[in-house]
Design a protein around this motif. Sequence first.
Motif, PDB file in Angstrom:
ATOM      1  N   GLN A 201       4.158   5.775  -5.512  1.00  0.00           N
ATOM      2  CA  GLN A 201       4.129   5.791  -6.980  1.00  0.00           C
ATOM      3  C   GLN A 201       3.098   6.786  -7.481  1.00  0.00           C
ATOM      4  O   GLN A 201       3.323   7.479  -8.477  1.00  0.00           O
ATOM      5  CB  GLN A 201       3.815   4.382  -7.502  1.00  0.00           C
ATOM      6  CG  GLN A 201       4.920   3.371  -7.290  1.00  0.00           C
ATOM      7  CD  GLN A 201       6.189   3.738  -8.028  1.00  0.00           C
ATOM      8  OE1 GLN A 201       7.140   4.247  -7.440  1.00  0.00           O
ATOM      9  NE2 GLN A 201       6.210   3.504  -9.314  1.00  0.00           N
ATOM     10  N   GLN A 202       1.953   6.847  -6.791  1.00  0.00           N
ATOM     11  CA  GLN A 202       0.903   7.789  -7.183  1.00  0.00           C
ATOM     12  C   GLN A 202       1.390   9.235  -7.007  1.00  0.00           C
ATOM     13  O   GLN A 202       1.136  10.097  -7.844  1.00  0.00           O
ATOM     14  CB  GLN A 202      -0.343   7.551  -6.339  1.00  0.00           C
ATOM     15  CG  GLN A 202      -1.523   8.423  -6.698  1.00  0.00           C
ATOM     16  CD  GLN A 202      -2.724   8.119  -5.845  1.00  0.00           C
ATOM     17  OE1 GLN A 202      -2.637   7.476  -4.816  1.00  0.00           O
ATOM     18  NE2 GLN A 202      -3.874   8.619  -6.251  1.00  0.00           N
TER      19      GLN A 202
ATOM     20  N   HIS B 296       0.824  -1.216   0.000  1.00  0.00           N
ATOM     21  CA  HIS B 296       0.000   0.000   0.000  1.00  0.00           C
ATOM     22  C   HIS B 296       0.858   1.265   0.000  1.00  0.00           C
ATOM     23  O   HIS B 296       0.546   2.231  -0.707  1.00  0.00           O
ATOM     24  CB  HIS B 296      -0.927   0.006   1.216  1.00  0.00           C
ATOM     25  CG  HIS B 296      -1.991  -1.043   1.174  1.00  0.00           C
ATOM     26  ND1 HIS B 296      -2.979  -1.067   0.215  1.00  0.00           N
ATOM     27  CD2 HIS B 296      -2.227  -2.115   1.983  1.00  0.00           C
ATOM     28  CE1 HIS B 296      -3.792  -2.092   0.429  1.00  0.00           C
ATOM     29  NE2 HIS B 296      -3.348  -2.745   1.499  1.00  0.00           N
ATOM     30  N   LEU B 297       1.938   1.284   0.784  1.00  0.00           N
ATOM     31  CA  LEU B 297       2.773   2.474   0.868  1.00  0.00           C
ATOM     32  C   LEU B 297       3.510   2.703  -0.457  1.00  0.00           C
ATOM     33  O   LEU B 297       3.617   3.842  -0.920  1.00  0.00           O
ATOM     34  CB  LEU B 297       3.769   2.347   2.013  1.00  0.00           C
ATOM     35  CG  LEU B 297       4.646   3.573   2.290  1.00  0.00           C
ATOM     36  CD1 LEU B 297       3.790   4.812   2.581  1.00  0.00           C
ATOM     37  CD2 LEU B 297       5.605   3.299   3.441  1.00  0.00           C
ATOM     38  N   HIS B 298       3.968   1.635  -1.067  1.00  0.00           N
ATOM     39  CA  HIS B 298       4.624   1.763  -2.368  1.00  0.00           C
ATOM     40  C   HIS B 298       3.650   2.333  -3.398  1.00  0.00           C
ATOM     41  O   HIS B 298       4.026   3.207  -4.188  1.00  0.00           O
ATOM     42  CB  HIS B 298       5.138   0.403  -2.834  1.00  0.00           C
ATOM     43  CG  HIS B 298       5.686   0.411  -4.227  1.00  0.00           C
ATOM     44  ND1 HIS B 298       6.915   0.929  -4.545  1.00  0.00           N
ATOM     45  CD2 HIS B 298       5.142  -0.019  -5.401  1.00  0.00           C
ATOM     46  CE1 HIS B 298       7.125   0.807  -5.841  1.00  0.00           C
ATOM     47  NE2 HIS B 298       6.075   0.240  -6.391  1.00  0.00           N
TER      48      HIS B 298
END
Length: 329
Positions: A324-325, A318-320
């Motif tokens: 990326q977003q 989720h953090l990645h």
Amino acid sequence: MTSELLSARDLRVEFGLPGGRTARAVAGVNLDVAPGEIVALAGESGCGKTTLARTLLGLEKATGGTVSFGEIPLRHSTRAMKAYRRKVQLILQDPSGALNPRHTIYDAVAEGLRIHGITDNETERVADALARAGLRPAENFFLSYPHELSGGQRQRAVIAGALVLDPKIIIADEPVASLDASVRGEILALLLRLREEMNLGALVITHDLGLAWSIADRIAIMYLGRIVEQGPVEQVLTDPQHPYTQALVSVLPESPLPEPIVLAGELPDATSVPGGCRYNPRCQEVASGRAQPVIDSCRGRDLPILSPDSTEHAVACHLHALRQQQVRS
């Protein structure tokens, strides 16, 4: 993509245990292995690697999803499994356990031919397999027994037993774990040579990322029944993105990370998989507070199963995904 691709799609393996408990050993895996390609499957002991390998071989039955070779789904009938085993062969970790001590090396290698009813040119086929595996002159080993060989020679004999059926894919479960360091390099070099000479593909099960770095084209990192990061081995190991992969890579002698990351706690039992991201109870990003923007998702929302794309560096975190977003925006 080659028609001889070995594929798993949304593969799931569950075991019923006493007390009504269910162990979810493989909890949704997509994975491809093609002839001429070496894929490493890495992770801690107990993360599901061996169960996944046994399911790909047809030794365990999947409770969901599919295994296929050449776009043909694996069937567990005797005839179908016999044909499948000629194309996909197993190499075990312990060569001493894989060889019958009462059989000569010739008989050990010829066993596969006899099981499959291949009667033509048996001696020539056995000699060729031994030679390909690096036991030369092959005839010198025909009447030897396993206890008369070194550990490396025994592993070569096991590999010859797989090669005699001219497979397209081998699945090697910790193939050099029981060997001395000097012999490990020889066996890894042999696998690389077989890839070139025979267009042989391999799924190498390992907990050793250094081994994966030296032999694999691609790597898949497995945690508690799921693949959490995958992609070209150089990309994944020089720029690990999932916190679990970062922890594994951080202890390598030439780690790209500034300091070792200690894995907190023990690998959870497959009967009590945490909600949300299954790594969250041990995650250093959660513990440090760096995951705070997505902490509710980490603890409560499952992640999608990674696609088997052979060229993409993909991460289930989720953090990645948030980072990326933010980069894209």
